[in-house]
Structure formats: C-alpha cells, structure tokens
Scaffold this motif. Structure first.
Motif, PDB file in Angstrom:
ATOM      1  N   ALA A 182     -59.019 -10.931  10.338  1.00  0.00           N
ATOM      2  CA  ALA A 182     -60.275  -9.972   9.347  1.00  0.00           C
ATOM      3  C   ALA A 182     -59.289  -8.913   8.623  1.00  0.00           C
ATOM      4  O   ALA A 182     -59.872  -8.661   7.250  1.00  0.00           O
ATOM      5  N   ALA A 183     -58.153  -8.059   9.332  1.00  0.00           N
ATOM      6  CA  ALA A 183     -57.985  -7.084   8.950  1.00  0.00           C
ATOM      7  C   ALA A 183     -57.762  -7.336   7.006  1.00  0.00           C
ATOM      8  O   ALA A 183     -57.392  -6.317   6.138  1.00  0.00           O
ATOM      9  N   GLY A 184     -56.650  -8.187   7.186  1.00  0.00           N
ATOM     10  CA  GLY A 184     -56.214  -9.598   5.780  1.00  0.00           C
ATOM     11  C   GLY A 184     -56.949  -9.814   4.661  1.00  0.00           C
ATOM     12  O   GLY A 184     -57.421  -9.701   4.062  1.00  0.00           O
ATOM     13  N   THR A 185     -58.669  -9.886   5.163  1.00  0.00           N
ATOM     14  CA  THR A 185     -59.518 -10.023   4.707  1.00  0.00           C
ATOM     15  C   THR A 185     -60.086  -8.725   3.704  1.00  0.00           C
ATOM     16  O   THR A 185     -60.519  -9.521   3.010  1.00  0.00           O
ATOM     17  N   ARG A 186     -60.081  -7.760   4.284  1.00  0.00           N
ATOM     18  CA  ARG A 186     -60.796  -6.594   4.209  1.00  0.00           C
ATOM     19  C   ARG A 186     -59.735  -5.958   2.765  1.00  0.00           C
ATOM     20  O   ARG A 186     -60.278  -5.619   2.161  1.00  0.00           O
ATOM     21  N   SER A 187     -58.456  -6.843   3.435  1.00  0.00           N
ATOM     22  CA  SER A 187     -57.357  -5.661   1.886  1.00  0.00           C
ATOM     23  C   SER A 187     -57.827  -6.981   1.110  1.00  0.00           C
ATOM     24  O   SER A 187     -57.097  -5.717  -0.216  1.00  0.00           O
ATOM     25  N   ALA A 188     -57.741  -7.991   1.183  1.00  0.00           N
ATOM     26  CA  ALA A 188     -58.157  -8.540  -0.172  1.00  0.00           C
ATOM     27  C   ALA A 188     -59.364  -8.324  -1.442  1.00  0.00           C
ATOM     28  O   ALA A 188     -59.287  -7.932  -2.004  1.00  0.00           O
ATOM     29  N   GLU A 189     -60.394  -7.729  -0.226  1.00  0.00           N
ATOM     30  CA  GLU A 189     -61.580  -7.578  -0.782  1.00  0.00           C
ATOM     31  C   GLU A 189     -61.182  -5.827  -1.753  1.00  0.00           C
ATOM     32  O   GLU A 189     -61.619  -6.473  -2.495  1.00  0.00           O
ATOM     33  N   GLY A 190     -60.142  -5.339  -1.105  1.00  0.00           N
ATOM     34  CA  GLY A 190     -59.588  -4.244  -1.839  1.00  0.00           C
ATOM     35  C   GLY A 190     -58.989  -4.306  -2.641  1.00  0.00           C
ATOM     36  O   GLY A 190     -58.807  -3.832  -3.975  1.00  0.00           O
ATOM     37  N   ILE A 191     -57.884  -5.307  -2.715  1.00  0.00           N
ATOM     38  CA  ILE A 191     -56.970  -5.431  -3.990  1.00  0.00           C
ATOM     39  C   ILE A 191     -58.126  -6.409  -4.519  1.00  0.00           C
ATOM     40  O   ILE A 191     -57.939  -5.857  -6.374  1.00  0.00           O
ATOM     41  N   GLU A 192     -58.850  -6.962  -4.237  1.00  0.00           N
ATOM     42  CA  GLU A 192     -59.768  -7.684  -6.024  1.00  0.00           C
ATOM     43  C   GLU A 192     -60.683  -6.346  -6.290  1.00  0.00           C
ATOM     44  O   GLU A 192     -61.091  -6.559  -7.947  1.00  0.00           O
ATOM     45  N   ALA A 193     -60.758  -5.664  -5.643  1.00  0.00           N
ATOM     46  CA  ALA A 193     -61.916  -4.589  -6.483  1.00  0.00           C
ATOM     47  C   ALA A 193     -60.821  -3.619  -7.336  1.00  0.00           C
ATOM     48  O   ALA A 193     -60.797  -2.982  -8.720  1.00  0.00           O
TER      49      ALA A 193
END
Length: 205
Positions: A182-193
């Motif tokens: 779940a934390a990795g998913t949040r980071s992936a969203e941050g990386i995409e942004a």
C-alpha cells in the motif's frame, strides 16, 4: 536455546534446518510473534508452545487476521506477563515472568503498565523465541535522504508524496508485505506526479 524471531523465520524459509526444543516460550504480541509461535507449533509436535505478552489481547499489535489464524491453530496465549530474565547456564532452563496490570487512566486517558508485586513466576522451557523490538536496519542509508522513521522503524520520505531529502528519490514501507504494498502504491502516485510536473503534463489518473 534463545532465538530472535526474524532470524528464526528467515532460517525456516532459507535454511539451515531449525530444530527447536519441546517446551517453547515465545515473547511478543505483534505479527512476527504470531508467525513465530505458529511456526513453533509445527516444529514441535507434541510439545508445549506458549505466547507471552505483557498486555492483554485487545492491546496486541498483531493484525486481526494473524490472531484469527492463531486461534484456528490453537495458540496458547498468556497475557499480562512481562519477562524479567532468561534462566539457565549452558542453555535455556526457563523464563522469569512478572504479572502486569494497567494503571488508572492518566492525563489524556493514557494507562501505564505496572508490575504486580510478588507475582513473579518461573516458566520452565528449553527454547525462547524473542519477537520484541524489531526495527528496520537503516545502516548505510545516506543522511542526505533525511528520512523519517515510523513508529515501528521503517523509513519514509518526509514529504506528503514520500519524496526524501533528495529530489526524485522516494521511500516508503510498512510493518508487513500488505502495508508495504500500500505504501509503495502511494509512492508510485507521488513519482508519477513528480514526473508529470517535470514533463509539463497532467498526472495520470
């Protein structure tokens, strides 16, 4: 006769083969403790395995699923017992426990754990598995990342999108694979942004 739970679980998965005794005490109340006590039950058929925790069941940090699966395997719980000493000379012979109780609520409703005077008891055993105080090993990570350590020790970037002190480097984690995913998913969203800002485009939905 004394094992750290994480090292024991690693050995169970990767080797060498692990041989435990027949009277096993597991100390702790988190997910790792539950994994350790359930593994010990399978490694010591016909033996006695008990999980000792310094608070009550409702205060255990282990996830509900871990507790339900432990109940299904008939884990023996002994609550409100704090370890004071591991006994033995050349090998483990027992653990000295003291019963605990909660203090009256203090400021903000917080209750402390208090020892019950005169309640020490020795539990004979030949194996002790300690599943307390595990933290992430952050040795070698550069200080320039300026990470924040969560309560259980895993590192995260201090920014809301989990970016670290180094631009373009993100970090997140969790107490289990599920939390880490779940934390990795949040980071992936941050990386995409972050990448979208650099490219001058709108982030992907």
């Amino acid at each position: 006769g004394v094992y750290y739970a994480l090292a024991l679980l690693r050995a169970l998965n990767k080797g060498p083969p692990v041989r435990l005794g027949k009277r096993i005490v597991v100390i702790g109340g988190g997910d790792v403790a539950m994994d350790a006590v359930r593994s010990a039950l399978r490694l010591a058929p016909g033996g006695t395995v008990g999980l000792y925790y310094r608070k009550g069941r409702s205060a255990m940090p282990a996830g509900a699923e871990e507790l339900e699966e432990g109940d299904a395997e008939r884990v023996s719980y002994l609550f409100d017992r704090a370890p004071k000493a591991i006994l033995g000379t050349d090998r483990v012979e027992g653990v000295l426990f003291q019963r605990t109780m909660l203090s009256p609520p203090g400021p903000g409703g917080v209750r402390s754990i208090l020892p019950v005077p005169g309640s020490e008891e020795t539990v004979p055993c030949d194996t002790v598995i300690a599943a307390v105080g595990e933290r992430s090993d952050l040795v070698g990570l550069p200080s320039s990342l300026d990470l924040k350590a969560r309560a259980r020790g895993w590192p995260e970037g201090k920014h809301p999108d989990t970016m670290t002190g180094i631009e373009g480097v993100f970090a997140s984690g969790g107490k289990s694979v599920v939390y880490a995913m779940a934390a990795g998913t949040r980071s992936a969203e941050g990386i995409e942004a972050y990448l979208a800002r650099k490219d001058g485009r709108a982030p992907l939905p």
